[in-house]
Scaffold this motif. Sequence first.
Motif, PDB file in Angstrom:
ATOM      1  N   LEU A  99      -7.106  -9.170 -13.861  1.00 46.68           N
ATOM      2  CA  LEU A  99      -7.546  -9.030 -12.480  1.00 46.68           C
ATOM      3  C   LEU A  99      -7.989  -7.582 -12.216  1.00 46.68           C
ATOM      4  CD1 LEU A  99      -7.959 -10.012  -9.598  1.00 46.68           C
ATOM      5  CD2 LEU A  99      -5.520  -9.661  -9.172  1.00 46.68           C
TER       6      LEU A  99
ATOM      7  N   MET B  39     -11.601  -6.331 -10.753  1.00 37.46           N
ATOM      8  CA  MET B  39     -11.716  -5.472  -9.577  1.00 37.46           C
ATOM      9  C   MET B  39     -12.384  -4.138  -9.932  1.00 37.46           C
ATOM     10  SD  MET B  39     -10.815  -7.642  -7.733  1.00 37.46           S
ATOM     11  CE  MET B  39     -10.503  -7.555  -6.031  1.00 37.46           C
TER      12      MET B  39
ATOM     13  N   ILE C 102     -16.120  -4.771 -10.242  1.00 35.38           N
ATOM     14  CA  ILE C 102     -16.775  -4.922  -8.937  1.00 35.38           C
ATOM     15  C   ILE C 102     -17.012  -3.561  -8.284  1.00 35.38           C
ATOM     16  CG2 ILE C 102     -16.394  -5.725  -6.559  1.00 35.38           C
ATOM     17  CD1 ILE C 102     -15.067  -8.234  -7.772  1.00 35.38           C
ATOM     18  N   LYS C 103     -16.022  -2.687  -8.377  1.00 33.18           N
ATOM     19  CA  LYS C 103     -16.169  -1.375  -7.745  1.00 33.18           C
ATOM     20  C   LYS C 103     -17.092  -0.458  -8.546  1.00 33.18           C
ATOM     21  CE  LYS C 103     -12.039  -1.668  -5.110  1.00 33.18           C
ATOM     22  NZ  LYS C 103     -10.648  -1.344  -4.959  1.00 33.18           N
TER      23      LYS C 103
ATOM     24  N   TYR D  33     -11.396   4.415 -11.037  1.00 32.23           N
ATOM     25  CA  TYR D  33     -11.128   2.981 -11.191  1.00 32.23           C
ATOM     26  C   TYR D  33     -10.537   2.706 -12.565  1.00 32.23           C
ATOM     27  CZ  TYR D  33     -14.581   2.910  -7.370  1.00 32.23           C
ATOM     28  OH  TYR D  33     -15.281   3.157  -6.229  1.00 32.23           O
TER      29      TYR D  33
END
Lengths: 233, 233
Positions: free
Chosen positions: A81, A85, A88-89, A208
């Motif tokens: 996950l 995420m 996506i960022k 990230y």
Amino acid sequence: MTEHTHKQFDTELEKIRTGVLQMGGLVETQVANALEGLKTGNTALLERVIDGDHRINLLEVEIDEECNQIIAKRQPAAVDLRLVMTVIKAIADLERIGDEAKKIAKAGKRLHSGDHTFSMRVDLSHATGLVLDMLRSALDSFARADVSNWTAITKQDEDVDASFKGTMRQLITFMMEDPRTISSSLEVLFIAKAIERIGDHAKNVAEYVVFLVQGRDVRYAKSVAAEAGNTKA
Amino acid sequence: MTEHTHKQFDTELEKIRTGVLQMGGLVETQVANALEGLKTGNTALLERVIDGDHRINLLEVEIDEECNQIIAKRQPAAVDLRLVMTVIKAIADLERIGDEAKKIAKAGKRLHSGDHTFSMRVDLSHATGLVLDMLRSALDSFARADVSNWTAITKQDEDVDASFKGTMRQLITFMMEDPRTISSSLEVLFIAKAIERIGDHAKNVAEYVVFLVQGRDVRYAKSVAAEAGNTKA
């Protein structure tokens, strides 16, 4: 999950991971070309950067959609996950780096469109070298899921900010000495700002990766400290 | 899903939805205060904006984490998943609007720190009114899951861009007439740029709402058209 589904899931995760690196490579080329075209006055190259931006936009939409599909179908957890995420960022920041490259290319075209040869007068090569290096490091961190570059990237980001301030001071001096250079100096100022923002976005990507690898959100460490201070007070 | 789990899920979704609106409200206040402080020279108000930014940063991290939890635990699909994705993206843009408000406040403090009263000379109230309205409209669209504001917001964004260009032209004129105003004019130029960027972020939020409601990604419509053109050629 059956072994078959598991394999499919792995393939899907690998696909979005590769997508980020592909998009990152494209963005890196866009930035390098924009800066090269600006330096050499190669307007054909600048045109190519401007026209190339939409491919990056579409890659973002495509990878974004793949991430949504994975979440909807696979219920990723833990590190899987976090990968989704992170992707996506990261692609949102990469897309914005693409926008900055396009802005630099457009400003470069305007600067080089005049009758006489345009000379930059300020040297953006230090900042340019730094942000390209930050971008490569951030993508490399992502590719290897390795946070060892993180400290160097934050340090480089400070250098980029300092370099921007220096450029601004230089430009102010030029403008005051010769007000006829004000318009072109402002173009250069916005280019310097775009370079600085590329550094910010590269740093975001690296942040990230820390979240991806360590599961902790290192954004806004100062805000956390400030809030802790308020609570104590 | 049991009825109990279902209810919990609904509560969690409602919580992130409300979180966006709460964060949006805070951000709106920050922007309004930064612009008010800039206009009136109220440095205490500007200080408050600068100090208040970390609360917005922390809200982003908090809501982001809640979204991750929902995805990990609930496997949201269709419109529920779109809500979670919309929230994740919207809070990133709201956080950046917060950053712009802080930048405006810092520039405002510098401008008003001199010995003689600082006068803006350019009128930013038109652009300011537009972006505050865009932000409110975007949050309202999100709250009501209603895309009817979308066209108006894109139109307002064009007005904001045009207004920025007008401000830049005015500032160039002032700087050429009186080079002593160059430093302060650049501060004002960066403030105008920050206002323009607030408009961009508000438009982004409105775009996510279109995705939330209609399930289609309206970002980069021009890129899609360009790519279609390339394929045909």
